[in-house]
Design a protein around this motif. Structure first.
Motif, mmCIF file in Angstrom:
data_model
loop_
_atom_site.group_PDB
_atom_site.id
_atom_site.type_symbol
_atom_site.label_atom_id
_atom_site.label_comp_id
_atom_site.label_asym_id
_atom_site.label_seq_id
_atom_site.Cartn_x
_atom_site.Cartn_y
_atom_site.Cartn_z
ATOM 1 N N ARG A 88 30.360 46.133 -22.777
ATOM 2 C CA ARG A 88 29.852 45.120 -21.848
ATOM 3 C C ARG A 88 28.333 45.189 -21.755
ATOM 4 N NH1 ARG A 88 34.317 43.247 -19.045
ATOM 5 N NH2 ARG A 88 36.095 44.684 -19.049
ATOM 6 N N THR A 89 27.718 44.074 -21.411
ATOM 7 C CA THR A 89 26.287 44.026 -21.151
ATOM 8 C C THR A 89 26.047 43.988 -19.648
ATOM 9 O OG1 THR A 89 26.296 41.607 -21.297
ATOM 10 C CG2 THR A 89 25.795 42.839 -23.311
ATOM 11 N N LEU A 90 24.854 44.374 -19.232
ATOM 12 C CA LEU A 90 24.535 44.497 -17.802
ATOM 13 C C LEU A 90 23.995 43.184 -17.245
ATOM 14 C CD1 LEU A 90 22.954 48.044 -17.621
ATOM 15 C CD2 LEU A 90 25.346 47.370 -17.395
ATOM 16 N N ARG A 91 24.819 42.178 -17.256
ATOM 17 C CA ARG A 91 24.412 40.876 -16.736
ATOM 18 C C ARG A 91 24.231 40.953 -15.216
ATOM 19 N NH1 ARG A 91 28.135 35.421 -17.374
ATOM 20 N NH2 ARG A 91 26.792 33.991 -16.219
ATOM 21 N N ASP A 92 23.106 40.412 -14.715
ATOM 22 C CA ASP A 92 22.821 40.374 -13.273
ATOM 23 C C ASP A 92 22.861 41.767 -12.647
ATOM 24 O OD1 ASP A 92 22.722 37.451 -13.195
ATOM 25 O OD2 ASP A 92 24.894 37.538 -13.471
ATOM 26 N N TRP A 93 22.312 42.736 -13.366
ATOM 27 C CA TRP A 93 22.416 44.128 -12.931
ATOM 28 C C TRP A 93 21.686 44.380 -11.609
ATOM 29 C CZ3 TRP A 93 25.656 47.699 -13.085
ATOM 30 C CH2 TRP A 93 25.336 49.043 -12.914
ATOM 31 N N ALA A 94 20.539 43.760 -11.388
ATOM 32 C CA ALA A 94 19.814 43.955 -10.130
ATOM 33 C C ALA A 94 20.664 43.493 -8.950
ATOM 34 C CB ALA A 94 18.485 43.203 -10.154
ATOM 35 N N PHE A 95 21.348 42.372 -9.102
ATOM 36 C CA PHE A 95 22.234 41.904 -8.034
ATOM 37 C C PHE A 95 23.346 42.915 -7.788
ATOM 38 C CE2 PHE A 95 26.273 40.096 -6.789
ATOM 39 C CZ PHE A 95 25.948 39.412 -5.636
ATOM 40 N N ARG A 122 30.954 36.254 -4.602
ATOM 41 C CA ARG A 122 30.637 35.513 -3.383
ATOM 42 C C ARG A 122 31.458 36.049 -2.212
ATOM 43 N NH1 ARG A 122 27.022 33.828 -0.691
ATOM 44 N NH2 ARG A 122 26.170 32.894 -2.600
ATOM 45 N N ARG A 123 32.732 36.313 -2.445
ATOM 46 C CA ARG A 123 33.573 36.853 -1.370
ATOM 47 C C ARG A 123 33.114 38.235 -0.954
ATOM 48 N NH1 ARG A 123 37.534 34.691 -4.664
ATOM 49 N NH2 ARG A 123 38.225 36.770 -5.345
ATOM 50 N N GLN A 124 32.639 39.035 -1.924
ATOM 51 C CA GLN A 124 32.137 40.364 -1.586
ATOM 52 C C GLN A 124 30.920 40.291 -0.664
ATOM 53 O OE1 GLN A 124 33.091 43.893 -2.981
ATOM 54 N NE2 GLN A 124 34.823 42.590 -2.458
ATOM 55 N N VAL A 125 29.981 39.420 -1.003
ATOM 56 C CA VAL A 125 28.793 39.273 -0.158
ATOM 57 C C VAL A 125 29.194 38.860 1.257
ATOM 58 C CG1 VAL A 125 26.678 37.943 0.200
ATOM 59 C CG2 VAL A 125 27.263 38.761 -2.096
ATOM 60 N N LEU A 138 20.944 38.756 -1.372
ATOM 61 C CA LEU A 138 22.193 38.699 -2.135
ATOM 62 C C LEU A 138 22.846 37.321 -2.012
ATOM 63 C CD1 LEU A 138 23.682 42.177 -1.156
ATOM 64 C CD2 LEU A 138 22.641 41.557 -3.351
ATOM 65 N N ASP A 139 22.758 36.752 -0.842
ATOM 66 C CA ASP A 139 23.344 35.434 -0.606
ATOM 67 C C ASP A 139 22.675 34.372 -1.487
ATOM 68 O OD1 ASP A 139 25.172 33.775 1.059
ATOM 69 O OD2 ASP A 139 23.292 32.872 1.721
ATOM 70 N N ARG A 140 21.346 34.499 -1.628
ATOM 71 C CA ARG A 140 20.596 33.519 -2.439
ATOM 72 C C ARG A 140 20.817 33.712 -3.937
ATOM 73 N NH1 ARG A 140 16.355 35.110 0.948
ATOM 74 N NH2 ARG A 140 15.369 36.222 -0.797
ATOM 75 N N SER A 141 21.005 34.944 -4.357
ATOM 76 C CA SER A 141 21.010 35.239 -5.793
ATOM 77 C C SER A 141 22.397 35.510 -6.357
ATOM 78 C CB SER A 141 20.116 36.459 -6.066
ATOM 79 O OG SER A 141 20.601 37.605 -5.373
ATOM 80 N N CYS A 142 23.437 35.287 -5.574
ATOM 81 C CA CYS A 142 24.797 35.612 -6.006
ATOM 82 C C CYS A 142 25.175 34.841 -7.268
ATOM 83 C CB CYS A 142 25.792 35.306 -4.890
ATOM 84 S SG CYS A 142 27.479 35.803 -5.284
ATOM 85 N N PRO A 143 25.492 35.540 -8.367
ATOM 86 C CA PRO A 143 25.818 34.860 -9.624
ATOM 87 C C PRO A 143 27.314 34.607 -9.766
ATOM 88 C CG PRO A 143 25.649 37.206 -10.003
ATOM 89 C CD PRO A 143 25.405 37.003 -8.517
ATOM 90 N N ALA A 144 27.652 33.875 -10.793
ATOM 91 C CA ALA A 144 29.052 33.787 -11.204
ATOM 92 C C ALA A 144 29.410 35.082 -11.930
ATOM 93 C CB ALA A 144 29.255 32.598 -12.134
#
Length: 349
Positions: free
Chosen positions: A289-296, A169-172, A197-203
């Motif tokens: 590691r797995t590619l969680r939220d890779w598109a984001f 979130r801070r990066q965005v 990015l603002d809408r889809s920002c994950p944990a």
């Protein structure tokens, strides 16, 4: 470079005051023998880097670039602390020597030991290596990135490097704030990419030491065996955060769209380098590691790259860059933003 170095417009603001530096080195560096000289190695895209010597010893001095700075980036204290904390971790770094605040040279700076080796910046540099070596070197870099992300950050100095919670979130927010500071024109794709990015920002899926600018020319390789990394450098943006941010940015640095930012013949964008899919496969195998939220992550990496390009372009327009290859950097901003939109929308991963 001397303290009296000038340009046609007067004193060069990138010049070092060698008399003042001499006093500092005498008081803070063991073995310093006096008579310091300095040469600007690189500057304008990131921190200014100088090769400093007393005729017997060699050090590297880094200071912030000229012009507008990103809050929290170009942080000399951060570079120094990370380098010092990683000593003995198994991640190759240059030895930390000394840190100075702005009272010495007018800007803060960090001094590290000089690590001799091969720095592969351009496609021409890459041309000295055969195809097998290029491939093995690229994979060795990814293995080094995985090793960095495996360093324990639960205790010791590295635990104080940053706040991993809320990193994405801070990066965005931070990179959009930087866009507001450096933009030289309105670009609809930048605004659309930020909104997505603002809408889809994950944990965050995990946290680790994030280098923040990981690519082949930020590594010093062994001259006799380029597949051995002797030191990772340029830690100005390091923090604790989601390690996939590093991997995504590393793959984006391989996109030819990024080439103008690195003077058009960057080694990282050479077609001789393994593609993004191979690099990601190597990393996941090495790190587990797995590619969680890779598109984001890919969209955010392109967003950062677009803002970096625009920031360099803005500094160039103000005359705050040194060296060649800056005139076309601004041409990369819009294509990087467009590529970011495509990546962030790629739900297929």
């Amino acid at each position: 470079m001397s303290a009296a170095h000038t340009t046609q417009d007067g004193p060069d603001p990138a010049a070092l005051d060698l008399a003042v530096l001499d006093v500092f080195l005498a008081g803070h560096v063991d073995g310093y023998r006096g008579g310091v000289t300095a040469e600007l190695v690189s500057g304008g895209r990131s921190n200014l880097t100088y090769r400093v010597t007393d005729g017997e010893h060699v050090w590297i001095l880094r200071r912030p670039p000229l012009g507008t700075l990103t809050p929290s980036a170009h942080d000399m204290g951060r570079e120094f602390r990370v380098t010092a904390a990683l000593a003995g971790s198994g991640v190759p770094v240059a030895p930390a020597v000394a840190l100075a605040d702005a009272s010495v040279l007018g800007v803060p700076f960090a001094l590290t030991g000089f690590v001799d080796g091969l720095v592969v910046r351009s496609a021409e540099d890459l041309g000295a290596l055969d195809d097998d070596t290029v491939r093995a070197t690229a994979f060795a870099l990814v293995d080094t990135l995985a090793a960095l992300h495996a360093v324990d950050v639960t205790s010791g100095p590295l635990a104080q490097l940053g706040r991993p919670a809320g990193y994405l979130r801070r990066q965005v927010d931070r990179w959009y704030g930087q866009w507001q500071r450096v933009r030289t024109r309105e670009l609809a794709d930048v605004e659309s990419l930020h909104a997505l990015l603002d809408r889809s920002c994950p944990a965050e899926s995990d946290h680790a030491v994030v280098h923040g600018d990981f690519r082949i020319d930020n590594a010093i390789l062994d001259r006799d065996d380029p597949t051995r990394v002797r030191a990772l450098v340029d830690w100005e943006m390091a923090t604790l955060g989601d390690p996939l941010a590093d991997l995504a940015l590393h793959t984006v640095y391989g996109d030819p769209t990024f080439a103008p930012v690195l003077a058009g013949s960057a080694a990282s964008t050479s077609p001789r380098m393994p593609g993004a899919g191979e690099l990601v496969g190597r990393y996941t195998a090495a790190s587990g590691r797995t590619l969680r939220d890779w598109a984001f992550h890919r969209g955010l990496a392109y967003f950062k790259s677009a803002v970096i390009a625009e920031g360099i372009h803005e500094r160039h327009l103000r005359g705050d860059t040194r060296g060649d290859g800056f005139a076309t950097v601004g041409e990369a901003t819009a294509p990087l933003a467009a590529a970011g939109l495509a990546a962030a929308r790629d739900t297929g991963g």
